[in-house]
Design a protein around this motif. Structure first.
Motif, PDB file in Angstrom:
ATOM      1  N   GLU A 241     -25.504 -28.419  -4.553  1.00 40.65           N
ATOM      2  CA  GLU A 241     -26.098 -29.472  -5.370  1.00 40.65           C
ATOM      3  C   GLU A 241     -25.270 -30.747  -5.313  1.00 40.65           C
ATOM      4  OE1 GLU A 241     -28.688 -31.264  -8.266  1.00 40.65           O
ATOM      5  OE2 GLU A 241     -28.905 -29.534  -6.945  1.00 40.65           O
ATOM      6  N   ILE A 242     -23.953 -30.612  -5.410  1.00 40.13           N
ATOM      7  CA  ILE A 242     -23.073 -31.791  -5.405  1.00 40.13           C
ATOM      8  C   ILE A 242     -23.184 -32.540  -4.080  1.00 40.13           C
ATOM      9  CG2 ILE A 242     -20.668 -32.557  -5.411  1.00 40.13           C
ATOM     10  CD1 ILE A 242     -21.444 -31.847  -8.171  1.00 40.13           C
ATOM     11  N   PHE A 243     -23.138 -31.812  -2.967  1.00 39.23           N
ATOM     12  CA  PHE A 243     -23.154 -32.475  -1.671  1.00 39.23           C
ATOM     13  C   PHE A 243     -24.543 -32.980  -1.290  1.00 39.23           C
ATOM     14  CE2 PHE A 243     -19.034 -30.527  -1.366  1.00 39.23           C
ATOM     15  CZ  PHE A 243     -18.320 -31.384  -0.539  1.00 39.23           C
ATOM     16  N   ALA A 244     -25.591 -32.314  -1.754  1.00 38.90           N
ATOM     17  CA  ALA A 244     -26.951 -32.752  -1.434  1.00 38.90           C
ATOM     18  C   ALA A 244     -27.408 -33.869  -2.360  1.00 38.90           C
ATOM     19  CB  ALA A 244     -27.921 -31.574  -1.524  1.00 38.90           C
ATOM     20  N   ARG A 245     -26.955 -33.823  -3.620  1.00 38.59           N
ATOM     21  CA  ARG A 245     -27.447 -34.802  -4.597  1.00 38.59           C
ATOM     22  C   ARG A 245     -26.321 -35.205  -5.554  1.00 38.59           C
ATOM     23  NH1 ARG A 245     -31.116 -34.436  -9.392  1.00 38.59           N
ATOM     24  NH2 ARG A 245     -32.342 -36.349  -9.412  1.00 38.59           N
ATOM     25  N   PRO A 246     -25.280 -35.866  -5.054  1.00 35.38           N
ATOM     26  CA  PRO A 246     -24.201 -36.316  -5.944  1.00 35.38           C
ATOM     27  C   PRO A 246     -24.731 -37.344  -6.936  1.00 35.38           C
ATOM     28  CG  PRO A 246     -23.987 -37.334  -3.781  1.00 35.38           C
ATOM     29  CD  PRO A 246     -25.086 -36.321  -3.668  1.00 35.38           C
ATOM     30  N   ARG A 247     -24.346 -37.220  -8.198  1.00 29.68           N
ATOM     31  CA  ARG A 247     -24.888 -38.098  -9.220  1.00 29.68           C
ATOM     32  C   ARG A 247     -23.911 -39.179  -9.658  1.00 29.68           C
ATOM     33  NH1 ARG A 247     -29.291 -36.200 -11.730  1.00 29.68           N
ATOM     34  NH2 ARG A 247     -29.502 -38.418 -12.224  1.00 29.68           N
ATOM     35  N   HIS A 248     -22.628 -38.916  -9.573  1.00 33.12           N
ATOM     36  CA  HIS A 248     -21.647 -39.925 -10.004  1.00 33.12           C
ATOM     37  C   HIS A 248     -21.362 -40.892  -8.862  1.00 33.12           C
ATOM     38  CE1 HIS A 248     -17.964 -41.731 -11.605  1.00 33.12           C
ATOM     39  NE2 HIS A 248     -18.326 -41.240 -12.781  1.00 33.12           N
ATOM     40  N   PRO A 249     -21.248 -42.192  -9.128  1.00 31.57           N
ATOM     41  CA  PRO A 249     -20.957 -43.156  -8.055  1.00 31.57           C
ATOM     42  C   PRO A 249     -19.683 -42.842  -7.282  1.00 31.57           C
ATOM     43  CG  PRO A 249     -21.645 -44.304 -10.049  1.00 31.57           C
ATOM     44  CD  PRO A 249     -21.489 -42.857 -10.427  1.00 31.57           C
ATOM     45  N   TYR A 250     -18.660 -42.319  -7.962  1.00 35.12           N
ATOM     46  CA  TYR A 250     -17.422 -41.988  -7.251  1.00 35.12           C
ATOM     47  C   TYR A 250     -17.653 -40.851  -6.263  1.00 35.12           C
ATOM     48  CZ  TYR A 250     -12.740 -40.302  -6.269  1.00 35.12           C
ATOM     49  OH  TYR A 250     -11.591 -39.886  -5.622  1.00 35.12           O
ATOM     50  N   THR A 251     -18.395 -39.837  -6.673  1.00 37.43           N
ATOM     51  CA  THR A 251     -18.684 -38.714  -5.771  1.00 37.43           C
ATOM     52  C   THR A 251     -19.435 -39.201  -4.543  1.00 37.43           C
ATOM     53  OG1 THR A 251     -18.865 -37.268  -7.723  1.00 37.43           O
ATOM     54  CG2 THR A 251     -19.651 -36.393  -5.639  1.00 37.43           C
ATOM     55  N   ARG A 252     -20.409 -40.074  -4.745  1.00 41.57           N
ATOM     56  CA  ARG A 252     -21.170 -40.594  -3.610  1.00 41.57           C
ATOM     57  C   ARG A 252     -20.276 -41.369  -2.651  1.00 41.57           C
ATOM     58  NH1 ARG A 252     -25.229 -41.429  -7.675  1.00 41.57           N
ATOM     59  NH2 ARG A 252     -24.647 -43.624  -7.926  1.00 41.57           N
ATOM     60  N   ARG A 253     -19.379 -42.195  -3.193  1.00 42.16           N
ATOM     61  CA  ARG A 253     -18.495 -42.977  -2.328  1.00 42.16           C
ATOM     62  C   ARG A 253     -17.479 -42.081  -1.626  1.00 42.16           C
ATOM     63  NH1 ARG A 253     -19.007 -48.570  -3.000  1.00 42.16           N
ATOM     64  NH2 ARG A 253     -17.777 -48.541  -1.080  1.00 42.16           N
ATOM     65  N   LEU A 254     -17.028 -41.033  -2.310  1.00 42.39           N
ATOM     66  CA  LEU A 254     -16.067 -40.111  -1.714  1.00 42.39           C
ATOM     67  C   LEU A 254     -16.695 -39.379  -0.536  1.00 42.39           C
ATOM     68  CD1 LEU A 254     -13.111 -39.199  -2.372  1.00 42.39           C
ATOM     69  CD2 LEU A 254     -14.114 -37.236  -3.545  1.00 42.39           C
ATOM     70  N   ILE A 255     -17.919 -38.911  -0.712  1.00 46.16           N
ATOM     71  CA  ILE A 255     -18.613 -38.216   0.374  1.00 46.16           C
ATOM     72  C   ILE A 255     -18.902 -39.175   1.529  1.00 46.16           C
ATOM     73  CG2 ILE A 255     -20.758 -37.034   0.990  1.00 46.16           C
ATOM     74  CD1 ILE A 255     -20.776 -35.839  -1.843  1.00 46.16           C
ATOM     75  N   ALA A 256     -19.302 -40.401   1.208  1.00 47.48           N
ATOM     76  CA  ALA A 256     -19.606 -41.377   2.248  1.00 47.48           C
ATOM     77  C   ALA A 256     -18.376 -41.735   3.073  1.00 47.48           C
ATOM     78  CB  ALA A 256     -20.187 -42.644   1.620  1.00 47.48           C
ATOM     79  N   ALA A 257     -17.190 -41.651   2.457  1.00 48.97           N
ATOM     80  CA  ALA A 257     -15.946 -42.000   3.148  1.00 48.97           C
ATOM     81  C   ALA A 257     -15.384 -40.852   3.973  1.00 48.97           C
ATOM     82  CB  ALA A 257     -14.898 -42.468   2.135  1.00 48.97           C
ATOM     83  N   ASP A 258     -16.080 -39.719   4.010  1.00 50.53           N
ATOM     84  CA  ASP A 258     -15.621 -38.570   4.785  1.00 50.53           C
ATOM     85  C   ASP A 258     -15.856 -38.820   6.271  1.00 50.53           C
ATOM     86  OD1 ASP A 258     -14.908 -36.123   5.763  1.00 50.53           O
ATOM     87  OD2 ASP A 258     -16.625 -35.037   4.941  1.00 50.53           O
ATOM     88  N   PRO A 259     -14.813 -38.774   7.100  1.00 45.21           N
ATOM     89  CA  PRO A 259     -15.007 -39.004   8.546  1.00 45.21           C
ATOM     90  C   PRO A 259     -16.008 -38.055   9.179  1.00 45.21           C
ATOM     91  CG  PRO A 259     -12.675 -39.037   7.990  1.00 45.21           C
ATOM     92  CD  PRO A 259     -13.400 -38.570   6.767  1.00 45.21           C
ATOM     93  N   GLY A 260     -16.214 -36.890   8.580  1.00 41.98           N
ATOM     94  CA  GLY A 260     -17.171 -35.939   9.121  1.00 41.98           C
ATOM     95  C   GLY A 260     -18.581 -36.494   9.204  1.00 41.98           C
ATOM     96  N   HIS A 261     -18.922 -37.429   8.311  1.00 39.83           N
ATOM     97  CA  HIS A 261     -20.255 -38.014   8.348  1.00 39.83           C
ATOM     98  C   HIS A 261     -20.483 -38.787   9.644  1.00 39.83           C
ATOM     99  CE1 HIS A 261     -22.218 -37.447   4.377  1.00 39.83           C
ATOM    100  NE2 HIS A 261     -20.999 -37.078   4.054  1.00 39.83           N
ATOM    101  N   LEU A 262     -19.468 -39.521  10.080  1.00 44.92           N
ATOM    102  CA  LEU A 262     -19.612 -40.285  11.317  1.00 44.92           C
ATOM    103  C   LEU A 262     -19.701 -39.365  12.524  1.00 44.92           C
ATOM    104  CD1 LEU A 262     -17.195 -43.296  10.800  1.00 44.92           C
ATOM    105  CD2 LEU A 262     -19.626 -43.114  10.287  1.00 44.92           C
ATOM    106  N   ALA A 263     -18.915 -38.290  12.508  1.00 41.25           N
ATOM    107  CA  ALA A 263     -18.942 -37.348  13.633  1.00 41.25           C
ATOM    108  C   ALA A 263     -20.314 -36.694  13.753  1.00 41.25           C
ATOM    109  CB  ALA A 263     -17.857 -36.295  13.450  1.00 41.25           C
ATOM    110  N   ILE A 264     -20.908 -36.336  12.630  1.00 45.12           N
ATOM    111  CA  ILE A 264     -22.236 -35.711  12.658  1.00 45.12           C
ATOM    112  C   ILE A 264     -23.270 -36.714  13.143  1.00 45.12           C
ATOM    113  CG2 ILE A 264     -24.050 -34.744  11.208  1.00 45.12           C
ATOM    114  CD1 ILE A 264     -21.809 -33.577   9.439  1.00 45.12           C
ATOM    115  N   ALA A 265     -23.190 -37.941  12.611  1.00 44.90           N
ATOM    116  CA  ALA A 265     -24.168 -38.951  12.981  1.00 44.90           C
ATOM    117  C   ALA A 265     -24.086 -39.284  14.463  1.00 44.90           C
ATOM    118  CB  ALA A 265     -23.952 -40.205  12.140  1.00 44.90           C
ATOM    119  N   ALA A 266     -22.881 -39.357  15.006  1.00 45.33           N
ATOM    120  CA  ALA A 266     -22.703 -39.715  16.405  1.00 45.33           C
ATOM    121  C   ALA A 266     -23.276 -38.662  17.340  1.00 45.33           C
ATOM    122  CB  ALA A 266     -21.219 -39.929  16.705  1.00 45.33           C
TER     123      ALA A 266
END
Length: 331
Positions: A241-266
């Motif tokens: 639930e947290i990773f699919a639908r983070p509700r707090h702005p800090y959680t969203r920014r923390l997940i967005a700053a994870d380098p893994g997101h760029l690796a998956i997207a690439a």
């Protein structure tokens, strides 16, 4: 959640400094269920290490508990005298640190130290050794005679981390605290250690509190996750639930700053035009000798409104077993 093994409520811890009290933990609430793996994530300085020290009764001399409760299997730990707390470490609570080299005496063999760790067992030395050999097999350590005769400096980081996990499990603790156990390991060894922790939980039913900066490790290992920021819990809930639908702005920014997101997207065909620079969270962690009056994240939050800077946010349910502390998501 299953029956709690660890219950922390309203925990406040501060350090005495020349500039006044440094309020490192401010009203922390969390639970770890029986047989559950709970992750804690957050930037450096969010209070993770102090939280571990408070649970183990190993706070620094200038630290003080200003309020709250820490209960292990219903037993209040904050009121325990030091002899009782010392007796609880090992059998009730065990720690796997992020630096296994610092966890062992460099001038004693692994066998000598793991035998000494079982001093409360009341069994012959030969039986203690047999238990070590069996535990080595469980954590994937081969050639046990050779490992027992080795000194810590003769083992690799990954092997020594396995030894540290074996040492912690020898006492059959109710709660295993794993503090950044994969920080110094390469990705292959990290995967092995995470698999080992999961197998340990499945085979022994031990509850695990897993502290890490690696969001991917938390997502793959944990059942629940606690997101901490500047000494407070800003969001908590099931990992999916947290990773699919983070509700707090800090959680969203923390997940967005994870380098893994760029690796998956690439790796996804047809997404060549997506953003490839790593997002960051603007600003700095606040000075906890003088924390913000309102939401502790408001000075860095791109969604903050006027009242966010003056009123502390309530913590409320935003889904099944999912809570967050943010003015924007509370009615």
């Amino acid at each position: 959640m299953t029956q709690p093994v660890l219950e922390i409520s309203g925990l406040h811890v501060s350090y005495a400094t020349d500039r006044g009290p440094l309020r490192v933990l401010r009203g922390v609430d969390l639970c770890v269920g029986r047989g559950e793996i709970t992750g804690i994530v957050g930037e450096s300085g969010c209070g993770k290490s102090t939280l571990i020290a408070a649970i183990l009764g190993l706070l620094a001399g200038n630290a003080g508990v200003e309020g709250g409760s820490v209960r292990l299997a219903g037993r209040e730990l904050l009121d325990l005298p030091e002899p009782a707390m010392r007796a609880l470490r090992g059998d009730g609570l065990a720690l796997v640190s992020q630096n296994p080299m610092a966890a062992f005496n460099p001038v004693l063999t692994i066998g000598r130290q793991l035998t000494d760790f079982q001093y409360r067992a009341g069994i012959p030395a030969a039986q203690k050794r047999q238990r070590i050999v069996e535990m080595f097999g469980r954590v994937g350590i081969v050639d046990p005679d050779r490992r027992l005769a080795a000194y810590p400096g003769q083992l690799s980081g990954g092997m020594l981390q396995r030894v540290a996990i074996a040492a912690a499990l020898l006492t059959r603790p109710a709660l295993l605290i794993a503090d950044e156990p994969t920080t110094a390991l390469d990705v292959t060894l990290e995967a092995q250690i995470l698999r080992l922790l999961r197998q340990t939980r499945d085979e022994t039913g031990t509850s695990i509190l897993f502290i890490s900066h690696h969001l991917g490790a938390v997502a793959g290992l944990c059942d629940r996750v606690i997101v901490m920021y500047a000494g407070t819990v800003v969001e908590a809930g099931p990992v999916a639930e947290i990773f699919a639908r983070p509700r707090h702005p800090y959680t969203r920014r923390l997940i967005a700053a994870d380098p893994g997101h760029l690796a998956i997207a690439a790796a996804v065909p047809g997404r060549e035009g997506i953003r490839t620079d790593l997002p960051t969270i603007p600003g700095r962690v606040p000075d906890l000798t003088d924390p913000p009056r309102g939401c502790v994240f408001a000075p860095r939050c791109l969604e903050a409104e006027a009242h966010c800077h003056t009123l502390p946010p309530p913590s409320g349910a935003v889904g099944p077993a999912h809570r967050a502390a943010c003015h924007r998501i509370m009615p």
